[in-house]
Design a protein around this motif. Structure first.
Motif, PDB file in Angstrom:
ATOM      1  N   THR A  76      17.086   7.411 -10.328  1.00 21.38           N
ATOM      2  CA  THR A  76      15.654   7.340 -10.560  1.00 21.38           C
ATOM      3  C   THR A  76      15.399   6.221 -11.550  1.00 21.38           C
ATOM      4  O   THR A  76      16.094   6.122 -12.560  1.00 21.38           O
ATOM      5  CB  THR A  76      15.118   8.679 -11.111  1.00 21.38           C
ATOM      6  N   LEU A  77      14.442   5.358 -11.234  1.00 25.30           N
ATOM      7  CA  LEU A  77      14.121   4.242 -12.114  1.00 25.30           C
ATOM      8  C   LEU A  77      12.663   3.868 -11.933  1.00 25.30           C
ATOM      9  O   LEU A  77      12.012   4.301 -10.993  1.00 25.30           O
ATOM     10  CB  LEU A  77      15.027   3.052 -11.823  1.00 25.30           C
ATOM     11  N   LYS A  78      12.183   3.062 -12.869  1.00 23.38           N
ATOM     12  CA  LYS A  78      10.829   2.527 -12.762  1.00 23.38           C
ATOM     13  C   LYS A  78      10.939   1.033 -12.518  1.00 23.38           C
ATOM     14  O   LYS A  78      11.784   0.362 -13.101  1.00 23.38           O
ATOM     15  CB  LYS A  78      10.039   2.792 -14.036  1.00 23.38           C
ATOM     16  N   ALA A  79      10.072   0.512 -11.642  1.00 18.75           N
ATOM     17  CA  ALA A  79      10.098  -0.911 -11.316  1.00 18.75           C
ATOM     18  C   ALA A  79       8.694  -1.365 -10.958  1.00 18.75           C
ATOM     19  O   ALA A  79       7.843  -0.569 -10.558  1.00 18.75           O
ATOM     20  CB  ALA A  79      11.048  -1.177 -10.154  1.00 18.75           C
ATOM     21  N   ARG A  80       8.487  -2.670 -11.109  1.00 19.51           N
ATOM     22  CA  ARG A  80       7.246  -3.285 -10.642  1.00 19.51           C
ATOM     23  C   ARG A  80       7.582  -4.692 -10.166  1.00 19.51           C
ATOM     24  O   ARG A  80       8.547  -5.306 -10.609  1.00 19.51           O
ATOM     25  CB  ARG A  80       6.159  -3.289 -11.703  1.00 19.51           C
ATOM     26  N   VAL A  81       6.769  -5.196  -9.249  1.00 20.07           N
ATOM     27  CA  VAL A  81       6.964  -6.529  -8.688  1.00 20.07           C
ATOM     28  C   VAL A  81       5.652  -7.279  -8.821  1.00 20.07           C
ATOM     29  O   VAL A  81       4.605  -6.791  -8.393  1.00 20.07           O
ATOM     30  CB  VAL A  81       7.396  -6.460  -7.205  1.00 20.07           C
ATOM     31  N   ILE A  82       5.717  -8.468  -9.398  1.00 20.26           N
ATOM     32  CA  ILE A  82       4.534  -9.310  -9.548  1.00 20.26           C
ATOM     33  C   ILE A  82       4.696 -10.501  -8.611  1.00 20.26           C
ATOM     34  O   ILE A  82       5.741 -11.150  -8.602  1.00 20.26           O
ATOM     35  CB  ILE A  82       4.385  -9.788 -11.003  1.00 20.26           C
ATOM     36  N   GLY A  83       3.696 -10.790  -7.811  1.00 26.14           N
ATOM     37  CA  GLY A  83       3.763 -11.884  -6.854  1.00 26.14           C
ATOM     38  C   GLY A  83       3.635 -11.347  -5.447  1.00 26.14           C
ATOM     39  O   GLY A  83       3.428 -10.162  -5.227  1.00 26.14           O
ATOM     40  N   SER A  84       3.778 -12.209  -4.485  1.00 26.11           N
ATOM     41  CA  SER A  84       3.536 -11.814  -3.096  1.00 26.11           C
ATOM     42  C   SER A  84       4.817 -11.649  -2.295  1.00 26.11           C
ATOM     43  O   SER A  84       4.780 -11.542  -1.081  1.00 26.11           O
ATOM     44  CB  SER A  84       2.642 -12.856  -2.419  1.00 26.11           C
ATOM     45  N   MET A 101      10.995  -2.702  -1.939  1.00 24.34           N
ATOM     46  CA  MET A 101       9.765  -2.786  -2.715  1.00 24.34           C
ATOM     47  C   MET A 101       8.996  -3.964  -2.122  1.00 24.34           C
ATOM     48  O   MET A 101       9.262  -5.109  -2.447  1.00 24.34           O
ATOM     49  CB  MET A 101      10.080  -3.001  -4.194  1.00 24.34           C
ATOM     50  N   HIS A 102       8.088  -3.654  -1.222  1.00 22.20           N
ATOM     51  CA  HIS A 102       7.420  -4.651  -0.394  1.00 22.20           C
ATOM     52  C   HIS A 102       5.912  -4.516  -0.541  1.00 22.20           C
ATOM     53  O   HIS A 102       5.397  -3.400  -0.596  1.00 22.20           O
ATOM     54  CB  HIS A 102       7.830  -4.410   1.070  1.00 22.20           C
ATOM     55  N   LYS A 110      -1.248   7.718   0.022  1.00 21.38           N
ATOM     56  CA  LYS A 110      -1.412   7.312  -1.374  1.00 21.38           C
ATOM     57  C   LYS A 110      -1.396   5.793  -1.486  1.00 21.38           C
ATOM     58  O   LYS A 110      -0.522   5.123  -0.954  1.00 21.38           O
ATOM     59  CB  LYS A 110      -0.289   7.905  -2.224  1.00 21.38           C
ATOM     60  N   LYS A 111      -2.402   5.266  -2.166  1.00 20.79           N
ATOM     61  CA  LYS A 111      -2.497   3.816  -2.393  1.00 20.79           C
ATOM     62  C   LYS A 111      -1.404   3.398  -3.365  1.00 20.79           C
ATOM     63  O   LYS A 111      -1.211   4.013  -4.405  1.00 20.79           O
ATOM     64  CB  LYS A 111      -3.880   3.478  -2.950  1.00 20.79           C
ATOM     65  N   LEU A 112      -0.665   2.367  -3.021  1.00 20.16           N
ATOM     66  CA  LEU A 112       0.429   1.883  -3.846  1.00 20.16           C
ATOM     67  C   LEU A 112       0.140   0.490  -4.358  1.00 20.16           C
ATOM     68  O   LEU A 112      -0.463  -0.327  -3.672  1.00 20.16           O
ATOM     69  CB  LEU A 112       1.723   1.883  -3.036  1.00 20.16           C
ATOM     70  N   ASP A 113       0.586   0.221  -5.559  1.00 24.72           N
ATOM     71  CA  ASP A 113       0.376  -1.076  -6.179  1.00 24.72           C
ATOM     72  C   ASP A 113       1.694  -1.505  -6.814  1.00 24.72           C
ATOM     73  O   ASP A 113       2.111  -0.943  -7.829  1.00 24.72           O
ATOM     74  CB  ASP A 113      -0.731  -0.980  -7.222  1.00 24.72           C
ATOM     75  N   LEU A 114       2.360  -2.485  -6.217  1.00 21.09           N
ATOM     76  CA  LEU A 114       3.652  -2.956  -6.714  1.00 21.09           C
ATOM     77  C   LEU A 114       3.565  -3.557  -8.103  1.00 21.09           C
ATOM     78  O   LEU A 114       4.547  -3.567  -8.835  1.00 21.09           O
ATOM     79  CB  LEU A 114       4.228  -4.013  -5.772  1.00 21.09           C
ATOM     80  N   SER A 115       2.409  -4.086  -8.490  1.00 18.95           N
ATOM     81  CA  SER A 115       2.292  -4.731  -9.792  1.00 18.95           C
ATOM     82  C   SER A 115       2.234  -3.716 -10.935  1.00 18.95           C
ATOM     83  O   SER A 115       2.355  -4.082 -12.093  1.00 18.95           O
ATOM     84  CB  SER A 115       1.076  -5.644  -9.846  1.00 18.95           C
ATOM     85  N   LYS A 116       2.078  -2.448 -10.607  1.00 17.83           N
ATOM     86  CA  LYS A 116       2.106  -1.364 -11.600  1.00 17.83           C
ATOM     87  C   LYS A 116       3.508  -0.777 -11.629  1.00 17.83           C
ATOM     88  O   LYS A 116       4.268  -0.890 -10.670  1.00 17.83           O
ATOM     89  CB  LYS A 116       1.112  -0.259 -11.218  1.00 17.83           C
ATOM     90  N   TRP A 117       3.864  -0.144 -12.728  1.00 16.36           N
ATOM     91  CA  TRP A 117       5.146   0.539 -12.806  1.00 16.36           C
ATOM     92  C   TRP A 117       5.129   1.719 -11.850  1.00 16.36           C
ATOM     93  O   TRP A 117       4.248   2.568 -11.921  1.00 16.36           O
ATOM     94  CB  TRP A 117       5.422   1.015 -14.232  1.00 16.36           C
ATOM     95  N   ASN A 118       6.070   1.750 -10.930  1.00 13.15           N
ATOM     96  CA  ASN A 118       6.235   2.844  -9.986  1.00 13.15           C
ATOM     97  C   ASN A 118       7.596   3.469 -10.223  1.00 13.15           C
ATOM     98  O   ASN A 118       8.558   2.767 -10.536  1.00 13.15           O
ATOM     99  CB  ASN A 118       6.164   2.336  -8.533  1.00 13.15           C
ATOM    100  N   PHE A 153      10.595  -6.286 -12.470  1.00 14.83           N
ATOM    101  CA  PHE A 153      10.932  -5.671 -13.743  1.00 14.83           C
ATOM    102  C   PHE A 153      11.532  -4.312 -13.425  1.00 14.83           C
ATOM    103  O   PHE A 153      10.905  -3.517 -12.736  1.00 14.83           O
ATOM    104  CB  PHE A 153       9.684  -5.469 -14.601  1.00 14.83           C
ATOM    105  N   ILE A 154      12.711  -4.048 -13.918  1.00 14.33           N
ATOM    106  CA  ILE A 154      13.379  -2.794 -13.603  1.00 14.33           C
ATOM    107  C   ILE A 154      13.820  -2.131 -14.895  1.00 14.33           C
ATOM    108  O   ILE A 154      14.525  -2.730 -15.697  1.00 14.33           O
ATOM    109  CB  ILE A 154      14.593  -3.022 -12.687  1.00 14.33           C
ATOM    110  N   SER A 155      13.416  -0.897 -15.079  1.00 13.44           N
ATOM    111  CA  SER A 155      13.809  -0.138 -16.254  1.00 13.44           C
ATOM    112  C   SER A 155      14.845   0.894 -15.842  1.00 13.44           C
ATOM    113  O   SER A 155      14.540   1.830 -15.114  1.00 13.44           O
ATOM    114  CB  SER A 155      12.595   0.549 -16.873  1.00 13.44           C
ATOM    115  N   LEU A 156      16.081   0.698 -16.289  1.00  8.82           N
ATOM    116  CA  LEU A 156      17.167   1.604 -15.958  1.00  8.82           C
ATOM    117  C   LEU A 156      17.666   2.354 -17.185  1.00  8.82           C
ATOM    118  O   LEU A 156      18.743   2.909 -17.165  1.00  8.82           O
ATOM    119  CB  LEU A 156      18.354   0.815 -15.378  1.00  8.82           C
ATOM    120  N   SER A 157      16.897   2.342 -18.245  1.00  2.00           N
ATOM    121  CA  SER A 157      17.377   2.977 -19.465  1.00  2.00           C
ATOM    122  C   SER A 157      17.559   4.470 -19.252  1.00  2.00           C
ATOM    123  O   SER A 157      16.857   5.107 -18.490  1.00  2.00           O
ATOM    124  CB  SER A 157      16.413   2.712 -20.606  1.00  2.00           C
TER     125      SER A 157
END
Length: 169
Positions: free
Chosen positions: A75-83, A109-110, A153-161, A9-13
């Motif tokens: 600059t954008l916000k993105a998240r990745v769901i899955g492995s 985004m790994h 810093k702990k990172l979580d791809l499933s959250k908006w980063n 999911f990528i937010s480029l607005s």
């Protein structure tokens, strides 16, 4: 077991700034080119998705067709769901229009913390710098790690980063 499900999911607005124009209108993929079976817009967000029924058969990209850019900051916000992983290609060239294949730099985004945010050259040198590394590449292409940055810093791809890509030169 390989898990094929992947959704980005990528937010480029509201991104224009250094580009001098909006990259994404928040409604559809006007100005972009990618496999329509994999890419769509939902609720103002660009969504790319593969499933066991919709596989890519290799790396494929959503390509912005708005022209070439000089130096920029994206600059954008993105998240990745899955492995699986995704990334933001920049300074790339189209290699195969039918497969939406490109070569060039990618901010990865790994799911592995060492690769999250790394600099990767698609169809080139591969990993240029892992997360937290500062590298210098000389005129001959020799890479030297010159320092390390904090990557605790702990990172979580499933959250908006929020991601920022700065391209100079």
């Amino acid at each position: 077991m390989i898990r094929y499900f992947f959704t980005a999911f990528i937010s480029l607005s509201a991104i224009s700034g250094a580009f001098g124009q909006d990259l994404f209108n928040g409604k559809d993929l006007t100005g972009w080119d990618g496999n329509p079976e994999l890419w769509r817009v939902e609720d103002g967000v660009i969504v790319g998705e593969t499933t066991p029924q919709k596989k890519t058969g290799g790396n494929t990209f959503l390509i912005w067709k708005g022209g070439e850019v000089g130096d920029f900051e994206l600059t954008l916000k993105a998240r990745v769901i899955g492995s699986n992983n995704s990334g933001i290609q920049y300074r790339s060239k189209l290699l195969d229009a039918k497969k939406w294949s490109v070569g060039g730099y990618q901010m990865d985004m790994h799911p592995s913390s060492g690769y999250f945010g790394m600099l990767y050259e698609e169809r080139g040198r591969g990993i240029v710098a892992q997360r937290g590394q500062k590298v210098v590449i000389d005129e001959k292409g020799k890479k030297t790690v010159t320092g390390k940055l904090d990557k605790s810093k702990k990172l979580d791809l499933s959250k908006w980063n929020e991601f920022t890509v700065i391209a100079k030169g």
